[in-house]
Design a protein around this motif. Structure first.
Motif, PDB file in Angstrom:
ATOM      1  N   MET A  12      36.836   3.722  63.673  1.00  0.00           N
ATOM      2  CA  MET A  12      36.994   5.091  64.153  1.00  0.00           C
ATOM      3  C   MET A  12      35.939   6.007  63.572  1.00  0.00           C
ATOM      4  N   ILE A  13      35.837   7.187  64.188  1.00  0.00           N
ATOM      5  CA  ILE A  13      35.128   8.318  63.602  1.00  0.00           C
ATOM      6  C   ILE A  13      36.161   9.118  62.829  1.00  0.00           C
ATOM      7  N   GLY A  14      35.961   9.394  61.554  1.00  0.00           N
ATOM      8  CA  GLY A  14      36.938  10.010  60.660  1.00  0.00           C
ATOM      9  C   GLY A  14      37.219  11.464  60.965  1.00  0.00           C
ATOM     10  N   PRO A  15      37.965  12.114  60.037  1.00  0.00           N
ATOM     11  CA  PRO A  15      38.252  11.645  58.686  1.00  0.00           C
ATOM     12  C   PRO A  15      39.589  10.944  58.495  1.00  0.00           C
ATOM     13  N   SER A  16      40.500  10.994  59.464  1.00  0.00           N
ATOM     14  CA  SER A  16      41.858  10.521  59.208  1.00  0.00           C
ATOM     15  C   SER A  16      42.325   9.612  60.330  1.00  0.00           C
ATOM     16  N   SER A  17      42.916   8.467  59.949  1.00  0.00           N
ATOM     17  CA  SER A  17      43.423   7.565  60.978  1.00  0.00           C
ATOM     18  C   SER A  17      44.584   8.204  61.743  1.00  0.00           C
ATOM     19  N   SER A  18      45.454   8.920  61.043  1.00  0.00           N
ATOM     20  CA  SER A  18      46.597   9.543  61.703  1.00  0.00           C
ATOM     21  C   SER A  18      46.195  10.771  62.505  1.00  0.00           C
ATOM     22  N   HIS A  19      45.389  11.642  61.891  1.00  0.00           N
ATOM     23  CA  HIS A  19      45.071  12.923  62.521  1.00  0.00           C
ATOM     24  C   HIS A  19      43.884  12.841  63.471  1.00  0.00           C
ATOM     25  N   THR A  20      43.063  11.797  63.331  1.00  0.00           N
ATOM     26  CA  THR A  20      41.880  11.694  64.188  1.00  0.00           C
ATOM     27  C   THR A  20      42.000  10.510  65.137  1.00  0.00           C
ATOM     28  N   GLY A  47      54.325  20.147  63.697  1.00  0.00           N
ATOM     29  CA  GLY A  47      54.348  19.611  62.348  1.00  0.00           C
ATOM     30  C   GLY A  47      52.999  19.660  61.656  1.00  0.00           C
ATOM     31  N   SER A  48      52.615  18.542  61.051  1.00  0.00           N
ATOM     32  CA  SER A  48      51.352  18.462  60.326  1.00  0.00           C
ATOM     33  C   SER A  48      50.160  18.677  61.253  1.00  0.00           C
ATOM     34  N   PHE A  49      50.258  18.192  62.498  1.00  0.00           N
ATOM     35  CA  PHE A  49      49.195  18.445  63.467  1.00  0.00           C
ATOM     36  C   PHE A  49      48.933  19.945  63.592  1.00  0.00           C
ATOM     37  N   ALA A  50      50.001  20.724  63.675  1.00  0.00           N
ATOM     38  CA  ALA A  50      49.857  22.171  63.865  1.00  0.00           C
ATOM     39  C   ALA A  50      49.217  22.839  62.660  1.00  0.00           C
ATOM     40  N   GLY A  55      40.947  21.277  60.521  1.00  0.00           N
ATOM     41  CA  GLY A  55      40.289  20.673  59.366  1.00  0.00           C
ATOM     42  C   GLY A  55      40.194  19.165  59.448  1.00  0.00           C
ATOM     43  N   HIS A  56      41.175  18.522  60.076  1.00  0.00           N
ATOM     44  CA  HIS A  56      41.182  17.060  60.176  1.00  0.00           C
ATOM     45  C   HIS A  56      40.575  16.558  61.479  1.00  0.00           C
ATOM     46  N   GLY A  57      40.072  17.458  62.287  1.00  0.00           N
ATOM     47  CA  GLY A  57      39.411  17.039  63.519  1.00  0.00           C
ATOM     48  C   GLY A  57      40.360  16.597  64.620  1.00  0.00           C
ATOM     49  N   THR A  58      41.641  16.962  64.500  1.00  0.00           N
ATOM     50  CA  THR A  58      42.617  16.566  65.512  1.00  0.00           C
ATOM     51  C   THR A  58      42.275  17.167  66.869  1.00  0.00           C
ATOM     52  N   VAL A  74      30.835   8.032  68.853  1.00  0.00           N
ATOM     53  CA  VAL A  74      30.189   9.001  67.977  1.00  0.00           C
ATOM     54  C   VAL A  74      30.206  10.410  68.569  1.00  0.00           C
ATOM     55  N   ARG A  75      30.425  10.518  69.875  1.00  0.00           N
ATOM     56  CA  ARG A  75      30.483  11.841  70.501  1.00  0.00           C
ATOM     57  C   ARG A  75      31.749  12.606  70.126  1.00  0.00           C
ATOM     58  N   LEU A  76      32.699  11.925  69.495  1.00  0.00           N
ATOM     59  CA  LEU A  76      33.953  12.577  69.113  1.00  0.00           C
ATOM     60  C   LEU A  76      33.711  13.827  68.280  1.00  0.00           C
ATOM     61  N   ARG A  77      32.716  13.768  67.391  1.00  0.00           N
ATOM     62  CA  ARG A  77      32.431  14.917  66.520  1.00  0.00           C
ATOM     63  C   ARG A  77      32.082  16.173  67.317  1.00  0.00           C
ATOM     64  N   ASP A  78      31.503  15.984  68.498  1.00  0.00           N
ATOM     65  CA  ASP A  78      31.053  17.116  69.314  1.00  0.00           C
ATOM     66  C   ASP A  78      31.902  17.286  70.566  1.00  0.00           C
ATOM     67  N   ALA A  79      33.120  16.748  70.551  1.00  0.00           N
ATOM     68  CA  ALA A  79      33.932  16.700  71.765  1.00  0.00           C
ATOM     69  C   ALA A  79      34.248  18.084  72.324  1.00  0.00           C
TER      70      ALA A  79
END
Length: 220
Positions: A12-20, A47-50, A55-58, A74-79
């Motif tokens: 994945m593209i980070g930073p978080s497996s759950s949030h990203t 919840g945590s998503f909100a 910050g977590h890129g959700t 890699v385009r996820l960062r600029d989605a």
């Protein structure tokens, strides 16, 4: 039993497996079920998503999935910028309401032809997801296996007819969920299967009397 991916997490593209990663997979499932490019999306976060979605890129991950991008694109960062360039109207709405799981989102999509979809799902850890509702009806979709989503009238014998067709096609059913609006009314089956399935199986399901639509969701 844990797999290697359960231990080290998804590619994945980070930073978080759950949030990203999980968020991207939720968006991707929604895009596949919509069946066409989205022109508008309203995403309610719980919840945590909100609390931490920016910050977590959700938000970027959900936008990427809605545009059909995988977790390692890699385009996820600029989605978000890409969505604006494509003219896709995406709004993120944090909610203080309880939604069961802390990493939950409701995605309301509209497509190029006017098709719409409402999906509720959660990122349950390590990049894994669980979709629990589609257009107001309960489902159980993990996105890990080939899944048949069958819209139909709630009539006697139809479940047996659908599962017979799946068995003839070589499918081994590992999860089955049925939801209905009312007895004799609209209903939906979500059926996760293992093994090789004859590509013509879904066409055979669609031909069954009282089936209104059937979609095959490939693993994401």
């Amino acid at each position: 039993m844990s797999t290697v991916l359960d231990i080290i997490g998804p590619v994945m593209i980070g930073p978080s497996s759950s949030h990203t990663a999980g968020a991207a997979r939720l968006g991707l499932v929604a895009r596949k079920l919509l069946g066409e490019d989205a022109t508008r999306a309203r995403v309610t976060l719980y919840g945590s998503f909100a609390k931490t979605y920016h910050g977590h890129g959700t938000d970027r991950a959900l936008a990427a999935g809605i545009m059909g991008m995988a977790t390692d694109d890699v385009r996820l960062r600029d989605a978000l910028d890409i969505a604006r360039e494509r003219g896709i109207d995406i709004a993120f709405v944090p909610s203080e309401d309880e939604a069961g799981h802390p990493n939950t989102a409701k995605l309301e999509l509209a497509g190029t032809s006017g098709a719409t979809l409402e999906l509720i799902g959660s990122s349950v850890g390590g990049g894994a997801i669980r979709v629990t509702e589609i257009d107001g009806m309960k489902v159980n979709i993990t996105g890990q296996r080939e899944t048949f989503i069958v819209l139909h009238r709630d009539v006697p014998g139809l479940i047996a007819a659908v599962t017979d067709v799946l068995a003839e096609g070589g499918a081994n059913i590992c999860d089955f969920t049925l939801s209905r609006v009312s007895r004799g009314g609209d209903a939906v089956m979500s059926i996760e299967v293992e093994g090789h399935v004859d590509p013509l199986t879904n066409k055979r399901i669609r031909r069954l009397r009282d089936v209104t639509a059937s979609i095959v969701l490939q693993p994401v």
